[in-house]
Design an enzyme around this catalytic site. Structure first.
Site, short mmCIF file in Angstrom:
data_model
loop_
_atom_site.label_atom_id
_atom_site.label_comp_id
_atom_site.label_asym_id
_atom_site.label_seq_id
_atom_site.Cartn_x
_atom_site.Cartn_y
_atom_site.Cartn_z
N TYR A 142 0.85 -1.19 0.00
CA TYR A 142 0.00 0.00 0.00
C TYR A 142 0.89 1.24 0.00
O TYR A 142 1.81 1.33 0.81
CB TYR A 142 -0.90 0.01 1.25
CG TYR A 142 -1.78 1.23 1.36
CD1 TYR A 142 -2.80 1.46 0.44
CD2 TYR A 142 -1.61 2.15 2.39
CE1 TYR A 142 -3.62 2.58 0.54
CE2 TYR A 142 -2.43 3.27 2.50
CZ TYR A 142 -3.44 3.48 1.57
OH TYR A 142 -4.24 4.59 1.68
N ASP A 237 9.26 3.01 -0.04
CA ASP A 237 8.18 3.63 0.71
C ASP A 237 8.37 3.25 2.17
O ASP A 237 7.98 2.16 2.60
CB ASP A 237 6.82 3.16 0.18
CG ASP A 237 5.67 3.77 0.97
OD1 ASP A 237 5.93 4.45 1.99
OD2 ASP A 237 4.51 3.56 0.56
N LYS A 265 3.94 9.34 8.80
CA LYS A 265 3.65 8.75 10.11
C LYS A 265 4.57 9.28 11.22
O LYS A 265 4.33 10.37 11.71
CB LYS A 265 3.63 7.23 9.98
CG LYS A 265 2.49 6.81 9.02
CD LYS A 265 2.07 5.38 9.03
CE LYS A 265 0.77 5.24 8.25
NZ LYS A 265 0.82 4.35 7.11
C1 PLP Z 1 0.19 4.76 5.74
C2 PLP Z 1 0.98 4.50 4.52
C3 PLP Z 1 0.92 5.36 3.40
C4 PLP Z 1 -0.06 6.49 3.29
O1 PLP Z 1 0.13 7.48 4.24
P1 PLP Z 1 -1.10 8.47 4.58
O2 PLP Z 1 -0.49 9.46 5.52
O3 PLP Z 1 -2.16 7.61 5.18
O4 PLP Z 1 -1.54 9.08 3.31
C5 PLP Z 1 1.78 5.12 2.35
N1 PLP Z 1 2.64 4.09 2.38
C6 PLP Z 1 2.72 3.25 3.43
C7 PLP Z 1 3.71 2.15 3.41
C8 PLP Z 1 1.87 3.42 4.52
O5 PLP Z 1 1.93 2.54 5.53
#
Ligand code: PLP
Length: 425
Positions: A142, A237, A265
């Site tokens: 994701y 990511d 995060k």
């Molecule tokens: C949470 C997450 C996102 C998206 O971040 P948001 O602040 O919710 O838009 C993207 N990549 C990873 C791996 C994530 O865990």
């Protein structure tokens, strides 16, 4: 749950599904969500005054526990000076210096407001830099909800049964090649089939949005080599893993240097933030110096920067990672022992302060393996824990998080609860 139920009924009238982010709706585990009015340390306090030991940690950011005094004080001090200026502010410079010092592959960095923005912008930048259109992602990873990345995207989308969201033109999705994770041959074949066309490979280096999956030995190094050999950028990511497992992220642990990294995060200390950065000559393609446009009214917001700086400085100062890993192993061992004594087939991947449980006898190396987990069994496990005051992520395809505030009574109590729930399954 009277107050929660009343709030949810009101929410359902005005907010689609009653929630502002789908996985909060409990669709995957059944029942309706509880509302939280406050949180401190390892504990959530619900609208109905129930105290829960929290293993969601606001989906990752709360590595120091909820509302830690140091972050609270940093936000309060920044608040005295104003909430937003619309000009550069000193916090942004300190934040860039901190990120660069902790994650050395990031030579230049741009702040934004969410992980979604960070990955979306990193992809645009990779396309602009390479002048190529296609990207490769992995099933179950994701990367936020931008159009080209919402293909086979794991947890939230999975739970709702539409991994390819409505509203995304097929022509966009065609620019995204989706491969199985942990399969080096698949990467080689994809590059061979799309010569000179792949701008970037984007990967959660430890996928954590279908439960937790760890890379097979040499796999990430293979991705690095394949990208370099084919003129594509490697994008890590690390929105979830950044500062969660080591100060320098998975790239530090695995000794891999990506071209670009997406963060989010933890770097917001609980306020909305994202960031992306990497090689200087790539980042210098961004406006105002380069042709790739990217912007944000509230990007580099002083309150968010102050909270994030406090969070990162605390990690840098305290190095909590060995202690967090000990807590993670404690939970993992408790879960494995309980499943074994019950004769229940389960996989319990864990690294540092991240863990998940798949009720399956199959080792989980990719998305297909993850889907063999018994989601109904997970739902019973989830509700059993919740009844006894332990809150796990409300989906069989999420990763649980531990904070420094869990040390001591909270972790002991949680292990006891999980053990007894599993024995009763
Ligand atoms: C949470 C997450 C996102 C998206 O971040 P948001 O602040 O919710 O838009 C993207 N990549 C990873 C791996 C994530 O865990």
């Amino acid at each position: 749950m009277d107050l929660s139920n009343e709030l949810f009924a009101r929410a359902l009238k005005l907010i689609p599904g009653g929630v502002n982010s789908p996985v909060r709706a409990f669709r995957s585990v059944g029942g309706s969500p509880f509302f939280v009015k406050s949180a401190h340390g390892a504990t959530l306090v619900t609208a109905d005054d129930r105290e829960l030991i929290d293993f969601v940690c606001t989906w990752g950011p709360a590595i120091h526990g909820h509302n830690p005094p140091v972050i609270k004080a940093a936000i309060a001090a920044a608040l005295e000076e104003g909430t937003s200026f619309g000009t550069p502010n000193p916090y942004e410079v300190r934040m860039a210096e901190l990120i660069h010092a902790l994650v050395p592959s990031i030579k230049k960095v741009r702040m934004c407001n969410s992980g979604t923005e960070a990955t979306m912008s990193a992809i645009r930048l990779a396309r602009g830099f390479t002048r190529r259109d296609k990207i490769i992602k992995f099933a179950g990873c994701y990367h936020g909800h931008s159009d080209s990345l919402l293909v086979k995207a794991g947890s939230g989308a999975l739970t709702h049964g539409n991994p390819d969201s409505a509203g995304i033109p097929a022509s966009f999705a065609r620019e995204t090649v989706v491969l199985p994770y942990n399969d080096p041959g698949a990467i080689d074949r994809a590059f061979a089939a799309n010569p000179g066309a792949i701008a970037a490979v984007i990967v959660e280096p430890y996928p954590a949005n279908v439960g937790l999956i760890l890379p097979l030995s040499g796999y990430l190094a293979h991705l690095r080599k394949a990208c370099s050999a084919n003129g594509a950028l490697l994008i890590f990511d690390e929105v979830m893993t950044g500062f969660r497992l080591a100060r320098g992220g998975v790239q530090e642990i695995e000794g891999i240097v990506p071209d670009l990294t997406a963060l989010g995060k933890i770097i917001g200390g609980g306020l909305p933030v994202g960031a992306f950065g990497g090689r200087a000559e790539v980042m210098d393609q961004l406006a105002p110096v380069g042709p790739v446009y990217q912007a944000g009214t509230l990007s580099g917001n002083p309150l968010a920067m102050a909270a994030g700086i406090a969070a990162l400085e605390l990690l840098d100062r305290n190095n909590p990672y060995p202690a967090l890993d000990a807590l993670g192993r404690k939970v993992r061992d408790a879960l494995r022992a309980a499943c074994k004594s019950k004769g229940l087939a389960a996989q319990v991947p864990q690294t540092g302060s991240m863990f998940s449980i798949f009720f399956t006898d199959r080792e989980v190396h990719n998305y297909e393996d993850a889907l063999t987990g018994d989601a109904k069994m997970f739902g019973r496990f989830f509700h059993g824990c919740l009844e006894r005051g332990v809150y796990l992520p409300p989906s069989a395809y999420e990763t649980a998080f531990i904070s420094t505030a869990h040390e001591g009574a909270a972790i002991d109590r949680a292990c006891e609860v999980m053990d007894s729930v599993i024995r009763g399954l």
